[in-house]
Design an enzyme around this catalytic site. Structure first.
Site, PDB file in Angstrom:
ATOM      1  N   HIS A 118       1.679 -40.146 -48.069  1.00  0.00           N
ATOM      2  CA  HIS A 118       1.757 -39.411 -46.803  1.00  0.00           C
ATOM      3  C   HIS A 118       0.362 -39.130 -46.221  1.00  0.00           C
ATOM      4  O   HIS A 118      -0.583 -38.853 -46.967  1.00  0.00           O
ATOM      5  CB  HIS A 118       2.489 -38.084 -47.051  1.00  0.00           C
ATOM      6  CG  HIS A 118       2.837 -37.330 -45.806  1.00  0.00           C
ATOM      7  ND1 HIS A 118       2.146 -36.209 -45.398  1.00  0.00           N
ATOM      8  CD2 HIS A 118       3.809 -37.537 -44.888  1.00  0.00           C
ATOM      9  CE1 HIS A 118       2.677 -35.754 -44.287  1.00  0.00           C
ATOM     10  NE2 HIS A 118       3.692 -36.536 -43.950  1.00  0.00           N
ATOM     11  N   SER A 319      17.436 -44.985 -51.749  1.00  0.00           N
ATOM     12  CA  SER A 319      16.746 -44.472 -50.577  1.00  0.00           C
ATOM     13  C   SER A 319      17.606 -44.568 -49.314  1.00  0.00           C
ATOM     14  O   SER A 319      18.245 -45.594 -49.070  1.00  0.00           O
ATOM     15  CB  SER A 319      15.446 -45.249 -50.353  1.00  0.00           C
ATOM     16  OG  SER A 319      14.906 -44.900 -49.092  1.00  0.00           O
TER      17      SER A 319
HETATM   18  C1  PLP Z   1       7.487 -35.304 -44.799  1.00  0.00           C
HETATM   19  C2  PLP Z   1       6.634 -35.659 -45.923  1.00  0.00           C
HETATM   20  C3  PLP Z   1       5.545 -34.862 -46.307  1.00  0.00           C
HETATM   21  C4  PLP Z   1       5.057 -33.672 -45.526  1.00  0.00           C
HETATM   22  O1  PLP Z   1       5.974 -32.718 -45.336  1.00  0.00           O
HETATM   23  P1  PLP Z   1       5.805 -31.651 -44.168  1.00  0.00           P
HETATM   24  O2  PLP Z   1       6.946 -30.774 -44.485  1.00  0.00           O
HETATM   25  O3  PLP Z   1       5.903 -32.386 -42.878  1.00  0.00           O
HETATM   26  O4  PLP Z   1       4.504 -30.983 -44.351  1.00  0.00           O
HETATM   27  C5  PLP Z   1       4.829 -35.216 -47.418  1.00  0.00           C
HETATM   28  N1  PLP Z   1       5.139 -36.319 -48.108  1.00  0.00           N
HETATM   29  C6  PLP Z   1       6.160 -37.112 -47.770  1.00  0.00           C
HETATM   30  C7  PLP Z   1       6.454 -38.315 -48.603  1.00  0.00           C
HETATM   31  C8  PLP Z   1       6.938 -36.819 -46.658  1.00  0.00           C
HETATM   32  O5  PLP Z   1       7.936 -37.637 -46.319  1.00  0.00           O
END
Ligand code: PLP
Length: 372
Positions: A118, A319
């Site tokens: 991410h 998934s």
């Molecule tokens: C959505 C997501 C995040 C971040 O989450 P937020 O709630 O938007 O801060 C982190 N890692 C992955 C894999 C995600 O899909």
């Protein structure tokens, strides 16, 4: 209410009604009803401080928050009496918490994460000033184990902190933490820490018949899971979960609010723990099992529909994220599809029905045909 204020609010509401039915690209479950909790909007609530420690500020939902953490400890196979955690503002804060603990335990450690991690991780590592190395990904989105092996081998003298993806954002790929542990054992790495970014799939793998390895018994040292994704909530939230023993090393008592300063933020949302608690109680484990199975069935249906229409679509095991060639900007905007380079994805969250999938496939097919 002033007339103009009402007009603005009504317009905004209409917009959200309209958008909600065409949200297919982002992993936010829209299928929820928290109206029973509306009366709580009338209080100034605050979950400041450690939910497992007394606080001078009493209008909080710490009791529910502890139950939420207990539920996730069970899901992630961490004995409740060894677990510590709190409800965060979202997945990013949970990831930052995991990296914070990892870095506090191993201040000179190097953080390893894959290309498909991410986007927030780069920022988190800058804030923490943690040394880090990006590892190649496979086409599936899973980390490249050979590259991980070779890179750790060269840096064997420093502790290893791994940011493992349990469901990548773009392709829903799951890094195999048992293979990661094998690599660490092979290279005789003694100091290591594994944080799992399980934003979406942390609420999926515990409910499927044949999950990829996950959980503290598979080597997690901390995990972040989002509340507004699979569970669904009008307010962003998440859970940070780790071992109690790690946290006691960073705890610091703050006299002013009479709390233990173990959380990243000070004042914290008291409504989001209440919402997650409510959703967990109302659905229960069996309810979520049904929800997750239904989502994965729709994802399978979507892959079949795309393929039958001559569009090469695929998904990773367990998934709900269905990957296909990027359609026109118009289609991307219409369905709030997430594009990345030449691919796009849709995510079959509970509100995404087979009828919606049909409509998306038709639009994507038309768009790709026009593009030739
Ligand atoms: C959505 C997501 C995040 C971040 O989450 P937020 O709630 O938007 O801060 C982190 N890692 C992955 C894999 C995600 O899909």
């Amino acid at each position: 209410m002033k007339a103009e204020t009402k007009e603005r609010i009504d317009t905004l509401l209409r917009e959200f009604h309209d958008l909600g039915s065409r949200l297919v690209g982002y992993p936010c479950n829209q299928d929820f009803d928290y109206s029973a909790l509306l009366p709580f909007l009338s209080f100034s609530l605050n979950n400041v401080g450690d939910p497992f420690h007394a606080s001078n500020f009493q209008s909080n939902t710490h009791e529910m928050e502890r139950e939420v953490i207990g539920f996730f400890a069970d899901l992630m196979r961490l004995p409740r009496d060894e677990a510590w955690g709190y409800v965060t503002s979202g997945g990013t804060e949970g990831n930052m918490y995991g990296m914070y603990i990892g870095r506090e335990l191993f201040p000179n450690g190097v953080v390893y994460f894959s290309q498909d991690t991410h986007y927030s991780v780069v920022k988190i590592l800058r804030v923490l000033k943690a040394r880090n190395i990006m590892i190649k990904s496979q086409d599936s989105g899973e980390i490249d184990y050979d590259d991980l092996y070779e890179t750790i081998r060269i840096n064997r003298d420093v502790p290893v902190i791994v940011m493992a993806n349990i469901g990548t954002t773009m392709k829903g790929a799951v890094d195999d933490v048992s293979r990661v542990r094998e690599i660490l054992t092979d290279l005789a790495v003694t100091d290591s820490y594994i944080h799992a970014d399980a934003a979406l799939s942390g609420m999926i793998l515990p409910f499927v018949d044949d999950p990829q390895p996950y959980g503290f018994d598979e080597g997690f040292d901390s995990v972040a899971i989002s509340g507004h994704k699979m569970i669904g909530s009008p307010l962003p939230s998440g859970v940070a979960l780790t071992r109690r023993a790690y946290v006691s090393r960073i705890a610091r008592a703050i006299e002013y609010v009479g709390v233990l300063d173990t959380t990243l933020t000070g004042s914290r949302n008291a409504l989001t723990p209440l919402m997650i608690w409510y959703a967990l109680r109302e659905h229960g484990t069996e309810g979520f099992r049904d929800i997750v199975h239904a989502c994965l069935n729709v994802a399978e249906y979507a892959v079949a529909r795309f393929t039958d229409s001559g569009i090469p679509a695929w998904r990773n095991k367990n998934s709900p994220t269905v990957v296909f060639p990027k359609p026109s900007d118009e289609v991307v905007r219409k369905w709030q599809i997430a594009p990345y380079e030449d691919i796009a994805h849709l995510i079959t969250m509970p509100h995404v029905t087979r009828e919606i999938v049909d409509a998306v496939v038709d639009d994507v097919q038309r768009s790709l045909r026009q593009a030739g």
